[in-house]
Design an enzyme around this catalytic site. Structure first.
Site, PDB file in Angstrom:
ATOM      1  N   THR A  15       0.827  -1.204   0.000  1.00  0.00           N
ATOM      2  CA  THR A  15       0.000   0.000   0.000  1.00  0.00           C
ATOM      3  C   THR A  15       0.863   1.258   0.000  1.00  0.00           C
ATOM      4  O   THR A  15       2.027   1.235   0.442  1.00  0.00           O
ATOM      5  CB  THR A  15      -0.902   0.008   1.252  1.00  0.00           C
ATOM      6  OG1 THR A  15      -1.563   1.271   1.367  1.00  0.00           O
ATOM      7  CG2 THR A  15      -0.095  -0.206   2.516  1.00  0.00           C
ATOM      8  N   ASP A  16       0.287   2.370  -0.462  1.00  0.00           N
ATOM      9  CA  ASP A  16       0.988   3.651  -0.387  1.00  0.00           C
ATOM     10  C   ASP A  16       1.059   4.178   1.039  1.00  0.00           C
ATOM     11  O   ASP A  16       1.853   5.090   1.335  1.00  0.00           O
ATOM     12  CB  ASP A  16       0.336   4.694  -1.300  1.00  0.00           C
ATOM     13  CG  ASP A  16      -1.142   4.946  -1.001  1.00  0.00           C
ATOM     14  OD1 ASP A  16      -1.694   4.337  -0.064  1.00  0.00           O
ATOM     15  OD2 ASP A  16      -1.755   5.749  -1.730  1.00  0.00           O
ATOM     16  N   GLU A  17       0.285   3.607   1.942  1.00  0.00           N
ATOM     17  CA  GLU A  17       0.259   4.109   3.319  1.00  0.00           C
ATOM     18  C   GLU A  17       1.576   3.887   4.054  1.00  0.00           C
ATOM     19  O   GLU A  17       1.829   4.532   5.076  1.00  0.00           O
ATOM     20  CB  GLU A  17      -0.910   3.490   4.085  1.00  0.00           C
ATOM     21  CG  GLU A  17      -2.253   3.880   3.506  1.00  0.00           C
ATOM     22  CD  GLU A  17      -3.423   3.419   4.348  1.00  0.00           C
ATOM     23  OE1 GLU A  17      -3.360   3.589   5.583  1.00  0.00           O
ATOM     24  OE2 GLU A  17      -4.396   2.908   3.775  1.00  0.00           O
ATOM     25  N   TYR A  66      -1.772  -0.498  11.010  1.00  0.00           N
ATOM     26  CA  TYR A  66      -1.913  -1.177   9.709  1.00  0.00           C
ATOM     27  C   TYR A  66      -0.729  -0.887   8.803  1.00  0.00           C
ATOM     28  O   TYR A  66      -0.073  -1.800   8.286  1.00  0.00           O
ATOM     29  CB  TYR A  66      -3.210  -0.744   9.030  1.00  0.00           C
ATOM     30  CG  TYR A  66      -3.209  -1.030   7.541  1.00  0.00           C
ATOM     31  CD1 TYR A  66      -3.103  -2.340   7.074  1.00  0.00           C
ATOM     32  CD2 TYR A  66      -3.292   0.008   6.607  1.00  0.00           C
ATOM     33  CE1 TYR A  66      -3.087  -2.611   5.712  1.00  0.00           C
ATOM     34  CE2 TYR A  66      -3.276  -0.260   5.249  1.00  0.00           C
ATOM     35  CZ  TYR A  66      -3.167  -1.566   4.805  1.00  0.00           C
ATOM     36  OH  TYR A  66      -3.138  -1.831   3.459  1.00  0.00           O
ATOM     37  N   LYS A  88       2.288  -3.389   7.294  1.00  0.00           N
ATOM     38  CA  LYS A  88       2.553  -3.578   5.869  1.00  0.00           C
ATOM     39  C   LYS A  88       3.985  -3.171   5.526  1.00  0.00           C
ATOM     40  O   LYS A  88       4.637  -3.813   4.688  1.00  0.00           O
ATOM     41  CB  LYS A  88       1.555  -2.786   5.035  1.00  0.00           C
ATOM     42  CG  LYS A  88       0.148  -3.346   5.047  1.00  0.00           C
ATOM     43  CD  LYS A  88       0.065  -4.755   4.463  1.00  0.00           C
ATOM     44  CE  LYS A  88       0.300  -4.770   2.968  1.00  0.00           C
ATOM     45  NZ  LYS A  88       0.117  -6.137   2.393  1.00  0.00           N
TER      46      LYS A  88
END
Length: 366
Positions: free
Chosen positions: A139-141, A164, A168
């Site tokens: 993810t870009d997060e 989260y 990741k």
């Protein structure tokens, strides 16, 4: 399932993005697919209607990716030449309330999968080892929050701000380490916010569609000015297939839709679409928008630069935000039985992620 064609494992294949990948592979290739999913609350086998009657090409393995022995047996049985790793806990609000599940699945599960994939890969013939690939979907997060300008590239530093995204980020680092240290042929992708058919109702777009149809308040976090880049899930599925087939081992590829919108703009656009496609007797649905306490640690802006993927592998998004959002709204209107069954099964749409203090086992204390 037939052993006469190459086999791909898709972990988390009953989830939102995983099911889109499987639908794409069943529709556009002749590969065999093993869907590895423990079927959590956010999974739905109804999201893969193409699987019906595809016993020669599709199999479900209901196992936890933390179960190394079960994974080892699957590798021995099916001898895959590819793994697309999507199994993950992914809802930020849930990670704030109960981070333990995110640590277990996203970190320990990825570690276990890497170990069993490495064991399988080392036992392959030299020709098969050369063809094998593992694609880890992230993810870009993991990059944290952007300022008003610029976009995340593959060289952006990691700065995760939620349990989260931290889990990741850790899984990304594990994959990179197994590729460098053990020469396991891995690739990593980092995507922006996905939307489209079959998305679980806890996510922003389906959550707002369902509440708007019911005439309920539409709660927008904070001032609604948090910006996300939106990627139509079927475009993402095509990108992942492209990366698996043509990506360079050891490389990372960003996948984005070039569709930056504030959360408030997304909700307002949904209201306008619903007013046009299914008018309410009670007036325009924008009247339902309300503002609620923001999520703790809410990243202000994400944006993805997908030019490497576009330039090197020839992928481009087919949907812009307006076309993709209309397709999405029309799908939820036409498939009420899919999301209604989730609600009828006891799904609770109450607000999560208000940073209740956690106990030592990661569970919220009330």
């Amino acid at each position: 399932m037939s052993q006469d064609r190459s086999t791909i494992f898709v972990t988390g294949g009953a989830g939102f993005i995983g099911s889109a990948v499987i639908r794409h592979l069943l529709d556009t290739t002749d590969v065999s697919i093993v869907n590895i999913d423990k079927l959590t609350y956010a999974s739905s086998l109804d999201s893969i209607p193409q699987a019906a009657g595809q016993s020669a090409r599709y199999a479900l393995a209901r196992i936890d990716i933390c179960d190394g022995e079960a994974l080892r047996a699957l590798f021995a049985q099916y001898q895959p030449l590819g793994v697309i790793h999507l199994a993950a806990e992914s809802h930020v609000d849930r990670s704030i309330d109960g981070p333990q599940d995110f640590i277990r699945t996203n970190i320990t599960g990825t570690f276990t999968l890497l170990q069993e994939t490495l064991r399988h890969w080392r036992a392959l013939t030299p020709q098969a080892r050369k063809a094998f690939r593992l694609l880890h979907v992230s993810t870009d997060e993991v990059f944290g929050s952007l300022g008003p300008d610029g976009a995340f590239t593959e060289q952006s530093p990691y700065a995760p701000n939620s349990p989260y995204s931290a889990s990741k980020a850790a899984s990304d680092h594990l994959v990179r380490a197994w590729c460098e240290t053990y020469e396991l042929p891995c690739l990593i992708s980092n995507c922006s916010n996905n939307y489209g058919p079959y998305q679980f109702p806890e996510k922003l777009i389906p959550h707002m569609i369902i509440k708007a149809l019911a005439g309920e308040s539409l709660p927008v976090y904070g001032d609604g000015r948090n910006v996300r880049d939106w990627l139509y899930v079927e475009d993402h599925a095509r990108a992942l297939h492209t990366i698996l087939r043509h990506g360079k081992v050891g490389e990372t590829y960003n996948v984005g839709g070039r569709n930056e919108r504030t959360n408030l703009e997304v909700v307002e656009r949904l209201c306008l679409l619903l007013d046009r496609l299914q008018p309410s007797n009670h007036g325009e649905r924008t009247r339902l928008i309300s503002f609620v306490a923001d999520r703790p640690g809410h990243d202000r802006r994400y944006a993805i630069d997908a030019s490497k993927l576009e330039r090197e592998l020839g992928w481009t998004a087919r949907e812009n935000f307006d076309s993709g959002l209309e397709k999405t709204v029309r799908w939820y209107l036409a498939n009420k039985s899919w999301w209604q069954s989730i609600q009828d099964s006891g799904y609770d749409a109450k607000r999560l992620g208000l940073a209740a203090p956690a106990s030592r086992d990661g569970k919220p204390v009330h």
